[in-house]
Design a protein around this motif. Structure first.
Motif: not given
Length: 626
Positions: A259-271
């Motif tokens: 759902r659109a809410s799944d995309l809104a909740a994600f941001r790429a990151s570093y580890e």
């Protein structure tokens, strides 16, 4: 030039390609247009991160059967001012609606290999934009210009793309009409060399650029594009489209749960990268939410052995290497996932010594994960590639005891198509994916290795407003409870994407990787052994005969294995192959030039000399530089 090791079979006198050398900048990738794009950015003053990002978006356009904007990526990089290896995490999690109960209610016992039910949250686009924002120098409009141009004006379509479209033409025409409209212009499969356009995708990229108009800074402009992707028209189009039931690789029709809410909740990151030492080098990989640490485990198993046991071109070397890989890949299945993984134990001296003792003179036909005190995971029963009956399992009796022992009589293997460097695509939509790869190093010392994947044109139906489809990374999870990689909403599926950075004395000296699903680290291992131990040049190491084991549960639907299976290039030689068969390996000959799509870039910190090399198999990958 490296010094050849007399314990190794000497490399052939001539390579298929030159070892590229220069001092300005080098790039290598799985498609010549992407390599040329990356090199052109370096030539115009961009750094390695500008170049890799531009090349990666071009890969979405020119290798759409192997990756796309709806897919994912992992990368490992180091900057000129900070040589510490860092992981760029572009692997999105499972959607909130992706629960095992939902899939079982749909009549499924595995996550399908194609269709929107297999889609994790797309992570590739946001990850590239994050890298560009923080470590690049160019404006987003300039970085995306090559991809927009090739999408709108067209590029000569590669034969591999045509083969893939041909394989799924019936599926598109009967079940995925939006894909037929996108990839069968005028109702026909394109001919190799035809100019293929994707004007819709070009418009999507332009809208991301436009989202930042009027923003006060370069950072703000890129962040505006990231927000538009995650919370704007892209997310809305995904949400609308996947609610329509469509054919999956299971042969049944289902709606997606993303759902659109799944995309809104994600941001790429570093580890931070996970690292291990091997023969004076530091090897940097992803964490155990990817398969990367399995390469580290294999190197740790091989580290103290005599050089004669590390040559993949000999019978004893190939056998020893493959047996070590089986042990590491069994641990991958037992322990790896997006949770609490006991890597400190798995990479420890004591554990490695114990596991090394299991390498014998005969090929193992067992799945033999190790034991870690306090950790018990179930491993679902697995089937042979020929879809024989499931073999027996012995469940753990208590904490610290073996989680599973799986044995079977070796069966005659069938060579998956992706072993030839292309994804397996059956007319019913069954896919086993391959991917793409890009490496770049610049004159300042910035270096990156990236493996984008997913969102193949055959992954799921094309979203008409976007010109691309979603990925299928959730197929790498299990629906059974209690496994290390059980499907869990909000968690990353264990990915096969596994780029590599190599350091000496704390300074990066190489970035490398390969497409190939479960084979990625196996082929990279051969490269590392021949380059670090054998004294091969990078191009010699890439060109040398390749092999890989299939004696472990595959990551791709339908999650099968071949006990004692070993796939080899015929160039390994009749005598070596016969010796491996005598040891009990069930050998599949894959042709002379068929396995692996390795590429790499290198840097000598002492001289500043840069290098690059690329795979000639498939006549598509190229390296460039000066």
């Amino acid at each position: 030039m490296p010094t050849p090791n007399p314990a190794f079979v000497p490399p052939t006198a001539h390579t298929t390609r030159p070892d590229i050398r220069g001092t300005f900048g080098t790039a290598a990738s799985t498609h010549w247009i992407a390599t040329a794009t990356a090199q052109s950015v370096l030539e115009r003053g961009g750094n390695a991160f500008d170049a890799a990002t531009a090349g990666a978006f071009v890969l979405h356009v020119v290798e759409p059967h192997l990756n796309g904007p709806g897919g994912d990526l992992t990368a490992v990089f180091a900057t000129a001012t900070n040589p510490t290896p860092t992981i760029l995490v572009g692997q999105g999690p499972a959607p909130e609606g992706a629960t095992p109960d939902h899939y079982r209610a749909e009549g499924l016992d595995l996550v399908p290999g194609s269709g929107a039910l297999a889609a994790a949250v797309p992570g590739a686009v946001d990850a590239w934009l994050l890298l560009l924002r923080d470590h690049g120098t160019w404006e987003l409009a300039d970085v995306l210009a090559p991809a927009i141009g090739y999408a709108r004006d067209g590029h000569p379509v590669a034969p591999a793309v045509v083969r893939t479209i041909t394989a799924v033409r019936g599926l598109f025409e009967e079940h995925w009409p939006t894909s037929a409209a996108r990839w069968l212009p005028g109702g026909a499969v394109p001919v190799s060399g035809d100019l293929v356009r994707n004007e819709v995708l070009a418009s999507v990229l332009e809208r991301l650029v436009t989202a930042g108009d009027g923003s006060g800074s370069r950072t703000a402009r890129i962040d505006a594009a990231r927000t538009e992707w995650a919370e704007g028209f892209v997310a809305e189009a995904v949400d609308r489209f996947v609610r329509q039931p469509h054919r999956h690789s299971s042969g049944t029709d289902h709606a997606g749960v993303i759902r659109a809410s799944d995309l809104a909740a994600f941001r790429a990151s570093y580890e931070p990268a996970t690292t291990a030492e091997f023969r004076g080098c530091t090897i940097a990989k992803t964490g155990p939410w990817g398969q990367g640490p399995a390469l580290l485990q294999t190197l740790r198993l091989l580290e103290p052995l005599d050089d004669t046991l590390l040559d993949p071109s000999t019978e004893v070397g190939a056998h020893t290497i493959v047996e070590a890989q089986k042990l590491a890949l069994a641990d991958r299945e037992a322990f790896y996932g997006d949770g609490d993984v006991p890597l400190d134990v798995l990479l420890s001296d004591a554990y490695t010594d114990e596991r090394r003792a299991l390498i014998g003179d005969r090929a193992s036909a067992e799945l033999r994960p190790g034991t870690v005190d306090g950790v018990v995971h179930a491993i679902p029963p697995v089937r042979t590639l020929a879809e024989a009956e499931r073999v027996g399992t012995v469940a753990a009796q208590g904490v610290g005891e073996p989680t599973v022992r799986v044995t079977a009589t070796p069966a005659a293997p069938v060579t998956p198509v992706e072993d030839r460097g292309e994804p397996f695509v059956a007319p019913d939509g069954e896919t086993r994916g391959d991917t793409v790869h890009i490496d770049v190093v610049d004159r300042w010392g910035n270096i990156i290795s990236a493996t984008p994947s997913g969102g193949w044109l055959q992954s799921s139906p094309t979203i008409p407003e976007l010109g691309f489809c979603l990925g299928t990374r959730l197929q790498m999870t299990w629906l059974e409870e209690g496994t290390a990689s059980t499907l869990r909403p909000g968690e990353r599926p264990r990915t096969t994407l596994t780029p590599t950075l190599v350091l000496r004395d704390g300074v990066p000296v190489a970035a490398l990787g390969s497409p190939g699903g479960d084979q990625q680290d196996q082929w990279q291992l051969l490269f590392l052994l021949r380059w670090i131990v054998g004294g091969y040049s990078p191009q010699q190491a890439i060109d040398a005969p390749a092999m890989h084991t299939t004696s472990f549960p595959g990551s791709f639907w339908p999650r099968t294995w071949e006990p004692a299976g070993l796939v080899v290039e015929d160039r390994l030689g009749d005598e070596v192959i016969a010796g491996l068969e005598a040891r009990g390996h069930v050998v599949t000959r894959a042709g002379d030039w068929s396995l692996g799509r390795m590429s790499c870039v290198t840097r000598d910190p002492a001289t500043g000399v840069l290098g690059a090399a690329a795979n000639s198999r498939g006549a598509q990958g190229y390296a460039a530089g000066r």
